[in-house]
Design a protein around this motif. Structure first.
Motif: not given
Lengths: 248, 248
Positions: A64, A67-68, A71-72, B11-13, B37, B60, B64
């Protein structure tokens, strides 16, 4: 070679730990095998643009967070920090493999039993697992040391040959001993230990462990069958695998 | 009503924070809007079986971790701890909505502009956003207080009416002021503040903020336009929204 365990829980993460993900690195290469829930945020900044990525199968607890990473990388591209595409090796599943294939930050490569990744200091090959979804165990040769990562699988005889004489066997251990044989496509502590014993592996890492119950039991159960060194994921953040010192 | 922010990054963690996810609760109901996320592992154990879930869209960073919750519920079912299905409201996208629909732990409900969720103490309705994917802003009425969560969207006039007289506007703020108008389908700090101002909202929460740069700038930029109280997600873990005390 060093292996940083990004996550080691089966099925779902918790406050303290992520699902499956491992960063392999030596002075030449850095690559990731699997990116389950919570792994992206545990990837140190200097490894967020790996040389390549392997996804063993498309169960969410193993992929999963790719996809992070996607996006990063897209944001890094927008900011002018990143260019190009990261190679991703994954089975062809008709949906997620297509999404990866269409991504402008990934270069998709079909993963099957014929796949060989041959880099300067890494030789990587695969065997198809016994699981509910197309899925592969991975053999990693580096500096004359053999590491085998089982991903998710039930016990099967060909895996014993595949893992033969591993210096390190990273075995899935989804089940407590009492559930042996009750859940198809996964191994218990007893089967992980049997795989280590029968393959003649030197050291055993129990990983992909349950997110519930007292996981220290897993190591106790495995040690009744396998008398080599056993590590339980969670105690060990970074594994150092070197021939001379064997300072795992 | 209380709102626990499970995550607020776009977008991302990163190591410290998750992507979009919010737990709404009063003494009657508990529900989650979005599960990006990192949100699942931040969900306290006593809220891991919510009354229902809303997924505003299938990017996502907003959904996600619903599959971490799915795997959790499946394990709880196997262990005999959980029975039944959790209602999930999400747009019909032809793939992820089908996966949710086929799940044995979720009860899928199509989310569109006609959807109304009318519970004992919550009245929830939706408006279609201006975004690259079918996506909805959410209005939540509870105890005569109106909260509007924009999810991801560019600024549009109908959203101003939809958010009219909000007690709390939870506005996306994906962009620093300097990027205003440069990325379609998202708002900057300046546009979030303009939405708060033009809708006559009382308080503004800036959320879905960038995972890069100095985010304190966002609040400074917004405060040049909107003179109501502004909160920057990250400083505020749980929001208390009550009519009498207004102790947000």
């Amino acid at each position: 070679m060093k292996i940083k365990i990004l996550g080691y829980l089966s099925a779902y993460p918790n406050e303290k730990a992520a699902c499956s993900g491992y960063l392999f690195m030596d002075k030449n290469e850095k690559f990731i095998i699997d990116m389950g829930f919570g792994t992206f945020s545990r990837l140190p900044d200097e490894f967020k643009i790996p040389d390549f990525i392997i996804i063993t199968h498309f169960h969410y607890d193993h992929f999963s967070d790719i996809f992070a990473l996607e996006y990063y990388l897209k944001v890094q591209k927008q900011l002018g920090i990143f260019q190009g595409k990261i190679p991703v090796y994954a089975p062809e599943d008709g949906f997620f493999s297509d999404i990866i294939n269409k991504s402008d930050v990934f270069d998709y490569n079909i993963l099957n039993e014929k796949t060989i990744i041959n880099k300067k200091t890494f030789y990587i090959n695969f065997i198809k697992n016994y699981h509910s979804l197309e899925n592969y165990s991975v053999s990693i040769l580096n500096a004359d040391l053999k590491t085998v990562y089982t991903s998710d699988t039930g016990y099967y005889e060909k895996l014993v040959s595949f893992a033969e004489n591993s210096d390190l066997l990273m075995s899935e251990c989804s089940l407590y001993g009492k559930y042996t044989g009750k859940v198809q496509g996964h191994m218990s502590s007893l089967e992980s230990a049997k795989l280590a014993l029968n393959s003649g592996s030197k050291k055993l890492l129990l990983t992909h462990i349950p997110a519930y119950g007292d996981v220290s039991i897993l190591k106790k159960e495995a040690s009744e069958i396998f008398d080599g060194e056993i590590f339980l994921a969670g105690n060990t953040g970074v594994l150092n695998l070197e021939k001379q010192e064997e300072n795992l």
